[in-house]
Design a protein around this motif. Structure first.
Motif, mmCIF file in Angstrom:
data_model
loop_
_atom_site.group_PDB
_atom_site.id
_atom_site.type_symbol
_atom_site.label_atom_id
_atom_site.label_comp_id
_atom_site.label_asym_id
_atom_site.label_seq_id
_atom_site.Cartn_x
_atom_site.Cartn_y
_atom_site.Cartn_z
ATOM 1 N N LEU A 420 0.851 -1.177 0.000
ATOM 2 C CA LEU A 420 0.000 0.000 0.000
ATOM 3 C C LEU A 420 0.891 1.233 0.000
ATOM 4 N N VAL A 421 0.712 2.097 -0.998
ATOM 5 C CA VAL A 421 1.511 3.300 -1.158
ATOM 6 C C VAL A 421 0.565 4.490 -1.173
ATOM 7 N N ARG A 422 0.929 5.526 -0.462
ATOM 8 C CA ARG A 422 0.056 6.689 -0.360
ATOM 9 C C ARG A 422 -0.169 7.332 -1.730
ATOM 10 N N ARG A 423 -1.426 7.388 -2.154
ATOM 11 C CA ARG A 423 -1.885 7.974 -3.413
ATOM 12 C C ARG A 423 -1.305 7.303 -4.648
ATOM 13 N N GLN A 424 -0.558 6.226 -4.510
ATOM 14 C CA GLN A 424 0.053 5.565 -5.658
ATOM 15 C C GLN A 424 -0.053 4.046 -5.569
ATOM 16 N N THR A 425 -1.041 3.548 -4.853
ATOM 17 C CA THR A 425 -1.190 2.100 -4.715
ATOM 18 C C THR A 425 -1.546 1.476 -6.054
ATOM 19 N N TYR A 426 -0.861 0.410 -6.379
ATOM 20 C CA TYR A 426 -1.113 -0.315 -7.620
ATOM 21 C C TYR A 426 -2.505 -0.926 -7.559
ATOM 22 N N ALA A 427 -3.204 -0.936 -8.686
ATOM 23 C CA ALA A 427 -4.591 -1.410 -8.709
ATOM 24 C C ALA A 427 -4.684 -2.865 -8.266
ATOM 25 N N GLU A 428 -3.755 -3.707 -8.725
ATOM 26 C CA GLU A 428 -3.787 -5.113 -8.320
ATOM 27 C C GLU A 428 -3.550 -5.266 -6.827
ATOM 28 N N SER A 429 -2.681 -4.423 -6.248
ATOM 29 C CA SER A 429 -2.444 -4.470 -4.802
ATOM 30 C C SER A 429 -3.674 -4.037 -4.028
ATOM 31 N N ALA A 430 -4.386 -3.023 -4.523
ATOM 32 C CA ALA A 430 -5.618 -2.584 -3.861
ATOM 33 C C ALA A 430 -6.653 -3.702 -3.850
ATOM 34 N N CYS A 431 -6.782 -4.421 -4.961
ATOM 35 C CA CYS A 431 -7.718 -5.549 -5.006
ATOM 36 C C CYS A 431 -7.300 -6.643 -4.034
ATOM 37 N N TRP A 432 -6.012 -6.923 -3.969
ATOM 38 C CA TRP A 432 -5.542 -8.020 -3.124
ATOM 39 C C TRP A 432 -5.722 -7.704 -1.646
ATOM 40 N N TYR A 433 -5.381 -6.510 -1.225
ATOM 41 C CA TYR A 433 -5.527 -6.166 0.186
ATOM 42 C C TYR A 433 -6.996 -6.097 0.598
ATOM 43 N N SER A 434 -7.846 -5.556 -0.239
ATOM 44 C CA SER A 434 -9.273 -5.546 0.092
ATOM 45 C C SER A 434 -9.831 -6.962 0.131
ATOM 46 N N LEU A 435 -9.293 -7.850 -0.720
ATOM 47 C CA LEU A 435 -9.704 -9.256 -0.678
ATOM 48 C C LEU A 435 -9.350 -9.888 0.663
ATOM 49 N N GLN A 436 -8.166 -9.577 1.199
ATOM 50 C CA GLN A 436 -7.775 -10.139 2.492
ATOM 51 C C GLN A 436 -8.683 -9.648 3.615
ATOM 52 N N VAL A 437 -9.061 -8.379 3.560
ATOM 53 C CA VAL A 437 -9.975 -7.847 4.573
ATOM 54 C C VAL A 437 -11.302 -8.588 4.523
ATOM 55 N N ALA A 438 -11.835 -8.789 3.322
ATOM 56 C CA ALA A 438 -13.108 -9.488 3.181
ATOM 57 C C ALA A 438 -12.997 -10.957 3.578
ATOM 58 N N LYS A 439 -11.838 -11.572 3.321
ATOM 59 C CA LYS A 439 -11.667 -12.998 3.593
ATOM 60 C C LYS A 439 -11.528 -13.285 5.089
ATOM 61 N N LEU A 440 -10.920 -12.385 5.849
ATOM 62 C CA LEU A 440 -10.597 -12.673 7.243
ATOM 63 C C LEU A 440 -11.704 -12.282 8.215
ATOM 64 N N THR A 441 -12.574 -11.363 7.848
ATOM 65 C CA THR A 441 -13.515 -10.803 8.822
ATOM 66 C C THR A 441 -14.585 -11.800 9.243
ATOM 67 N N VAL A 442 -15.181 -12.515 8.300
ATOM 68 C CA VAL A 442 -16.268 -13.447 8.641
ATOM 69 C C VAL A 442 -15.774 -14.579 9.540
ATOM 70 N N PRO A 443 -14.666 -15.278 9.247
ATOM 71 C CA PRO A 443 -14.205 -16.330 10.172
ATOM 72 C C PRO A 443 -13.878 -15.803 11.563
ATOM 73 N N LEU A 444 -13.256 -14.631 11.646
ATOM 74 C CA LEU A 444 -12.947 -14.081 12.961
ATOM 75 C C LEU A 444 -14.211 -13.694 13.714
ATOM 76 N N SER A 445 -15.227 -13.209 13.001
ATOM 77 C CA SER A 445 -16.483 -12.838 13.660
ATOM 78 C C SER A 445 -17.177 -14.059 14.240
ATOM 79 N N PHE A 446 -17.219 -15.145 13.466
ATOM 80 C CA PHE A 446 -17.853 -16.358 13.992
ATOM 81 C C PHE A 446 -17.017 -16.965 15.107
ATOM 82 N N ASN A 447 -15.695 -16.911 14.971
ATOM 83 C CA ASN A 447 -14.830 -17.410 16.041
ATOM 84 C C ASN A 447 -15.029 -16.613 17.325
ATOM 85 N N PHE A 448 -15.331 -15.336 17.198
ATOM 86 C CA PHE A 448 -15.555 -14.508 18.383
ATOM 87 C C PHE A 448 -16.809 -14.937 19.140
#
Length: 665
Positions: A420-448
């Motif tokens: 992640l780079v300020r104002r210069q994040t690569y489009a593929e990196s933005a997709c990948w990091y947002s994918l990780q956020v979406a992938k991790l939240t539901v399992p952690l919520s149910f585990n909680f």
């Protein structure tokens, strides 16, 4: 007892969703240029961040909605069951589609070098074919097991079994990754806060990281020059290509920095005799990745230099004889913030211990879970135990779990060139990091919610929607119950620095080993590199380079390192330093009192110097003599036109030789 109205809760939920949307938009604006980002990328990335954030909000609301207290004032924020079910279905299935289909395809689509959308989409499908094939194979094996497990159960709908298969396997995969990353973050976050409380230790840690970042920056610049040199070679022989390929080469040349960097053509890999569309697509892809890599390490290097200079100026100020009683910023940076860091680090360390204890013991006896004890505040209530305070605490627990997992994502070094780079994040990196956020939240919520008393957690809409499908077979049910104990493995590995030991044995580092003490001579080399960068353009950086140089310790490697040849030429390195200085934000400038007042006087002076007085005011001024104190020591009869603008003199402008740029009082 009749249920009370949920109008207040509805208003709160709407305002909370608006706040989440605003925060996500500001976050995207920080990392992406919103105006230049296409909508097909911006909308999925926004949803991939906003939906998991809303799940963190939905879990506490679901807990209070299904098990609120008898007293309306203590029930907290709640919604009707049908509204909660619709909200969970929308949040879960949208997140599922984004995680497994949309974002992987979109990331490869943005990373493709082809010009036409059709060709880019075909490239994305081919790139994801192996990933989807593996997923389909595992899913097929899981489907065979699910149907065989429920072959004698006539009450189970086959469509429901298939849906359970999809949800359970997605949950199991996400839980494995989430638990491992969370275990590392639960140790790394408190330890970093406590260790960074010391200004000198933080400075030495930055200096120890400087050589590695500087070397990676040099490699990134060299790599970009090599790739752009190939573009120059193609342009020189473009007449032998078809017209559409000639236009493609011209586009690559126009978007490159070839006139400024002037790469050596002989150092680049020669293009093939026959240039094809596939070759140009791969070259375009390499150019985009090389630019992203240069922007990434340029940002990291600039940040490291700014922070090191700021910390060194604080150390110099603490050791100097200058009065520091009136410098409030100094006391905040040296005394208040370090104390707050230690307090917050100790608090989060206690929270990590409580969370780990709850992960281990909640399956044995839910009453021993510290997470459940902190959320339940009304055990004597006849219809439930969770009020507004329990909701706030549950949201804090869940937020800390997600933050620990996502913090570890930034430290893992097996993701390639993504950053992640300020104002210069690569489009593929933005997709990948947002994918990780979406992938991790539901399992952690149910585990909680599994760490809370089953009489409460199993009554939630979330459990009825997801939990009963996960527990449909003994394998997945037991996996969900006992696998979180594995969280102790990354915890032990992080506490005892097993990653660094493995790196020393096999020479491969998985996680950034930033918590080790700097090696002998490493931080000195980094200090020399930082000093050299500050010397390159100190007038534009507005940093205290002189204080850094005066405090440098003599070292036998000092002269050798200063004379060490760099793979970058002097001109390109100087131009890179100038471009870095222009991109630096102004909030990290020299914060001393002298620099502050001098800067204010200079700006006010520039403002009044650019103001041209009207003619009638000049005529009036010619007939009026100013007192001596307004002339800055000149004769009493001098006019306002002698010696420059009066307001400029007042704020340190030109005039007598005694003017040193200070505000005249």
């Amino acid at each position: 007892m009749a249920p009370s109205s949920s109008v207040g809760s509805d208003v709160f939920a709407i305002l909370a969703l608006l706040s989440i949307s605003t925060t996500v938009t500001l976050l995207l604006r920080y990392y992406l240029p919103l105006r230049a980002t296409p909508a097909y990328l911006l909308i999925p990335v926004f949803l991939a961040l906003a939906l998991p954030s809303s799940i963190v909000l939905l879990v506490p609301i679901d807990l209070a909605s299904s098990s609120g207290t008898d007293t309306d004032g203590q029930r907290g924020i709640w919604l009707p069951d049908n509204v909660m079910l619709v909200a969970w279905r929308l949040a879960y299935w949208l997140t599922f589609v984004l995680t497994w289909f949309v974002l992987p395809l979109l990331g490869e689509y943005c990373d493709s070098g082809y010009r036409e959308p059709k060709d880019r989409f075909i490239y994305s499908l081919r790139s994801n074919a192996r990933y989807q094939l593996i997923t389909l194979s595992v899913g097929t094996a899981g489907a065979v097991y699910f149907f065989w497990q429920n072959r004698n159960d006539n009450t189970t709908n086959k469509a429901e079994t298939l849906k359970a298969l999809v949800m359970a396997m997605a949950y199991a995969y996400g839980l494995i990754l989430a638990i491992y990353l969370m275990g590392h973050g639960l140790v790394a976050i408190p330890r970093r806060l406590i260790r960074d409380a010391s200004v000198s230790a933080r400075l030495k840690r930055l200096q120890s990281h400087a050589p590695g970042i500087h070397e990676k920056l040099d490699e990134a610049v060299d790599n970009l020059q090599q790739v752009e040199a190939q573009i120059l070679q193609l342009r020189q022989r473009k007449n032998t290509m078809p017209k559409d390929l000639q236009e493609w080469v011209e586009e690559l040349y126009d978007t490159s920095s070839l006139p400024e960097s002037r790469p050596s053509v002989s150092s680049a890999t020669a293009p093939p005799p026959v240039v094809t569309e596939r070759y140009l697509a791969e070259l375009s892809r390499k150019v985009k990745r090389a630019r992203h890599k240069r922007a990434r390490f340029t940002g990291e290097w600039n940040y490291l230099v700014r922070q090191a200079a700021r910390l060194q100026s604080l150390l110099d100020l603490s050791s100097s004889q200058r009065p520091k009683a009136a410098n409030m910023r100094y006391h905040v940076q040296v005394h208040i913030l370090p104390a707050l860091r230690v307090i917050l680090g100790v608090f989060l360390a206690c929270a990590s211990v409580g969370l780990l204890w709850s992960e281990v013991v909640h399956e044995m006896d839910s009453k021993l879970s510290l997470v459940g004890k902190s959320v339940v505040h009304h055990p004597s209530s006849s219809r439930g135990q969770i009020g507004f305070a329990g909701q706030m605490i549950s949201a804090a627990w869940l937020l800390y779990m997600c933050a620990a997992a996502l913090y570890s994502v930034t430290e893992v070094k097996v993701w390639g060139n993504r950053a992640l780079v300020r104002r210069q994040t690569y489009a593929e990196s933005a997709c990948w990091y947002s994918l990780q956020v979406a992938k991790l939240t539901v399992p952690l919520s149910f585990n909680f919610i599994t760490m809370i008393d089953p009489t409460i957690s199993e009554g939630t809409t979330f459990y009825r929607f997801l939990g009963r499908l996960i527990n449909l077979t003994p394998v997945i049910g037991n996996f969900s119950a006992y696998f979180p104990i594995v969280v102790m493995l990354p915890v032990v590995a992080t506490i005892f620095n097993l990653y660094g030991k493995i790196k020393n044995v096999i020479g491969f580092g998985v996680l950034e080993d930033e918590h080790d003490e700097p090696g002998t001579g490493t931080w000195r080399e980094g200090r020399i590199l930082i000093e050299r960068e500050l010397q390159a353009d100190g007038s534009q950086l507005h940093l205290a380079s002189s204080s850094l140089l005066s405090s440098a310790e003599p070292s036998p490697r000092h002269s050798a390192d200063l004379n060490r040849p760099s793979r970058l030429t002097n001109n390109s390195r100087a131009s890179a330093a100038r471009r870095a200085a222009v991109r630096m934000p102004q909030e990290d400038e020299d914060t001393s009192e002298r620099a502050f007042f001098q800067d204010v006087g200079q700006r006010v002076r520039n403002t009044f110097d650019t103001v041209e007085a009207p003619a009638w005011l000049k005529d009036i001024g010619d007939g009026i003599k100013k007192p001596k104190w307004m002339n800055g020591g000149d004769d009493a009869g001098s006019s306002s036109g002698d010696g420059g603008n009066f307001f400029g003199k007042l704020f340190g402008g030109g005039g007598g030789s005694g003017n040193n740029g200070n505000i005249r009082l």
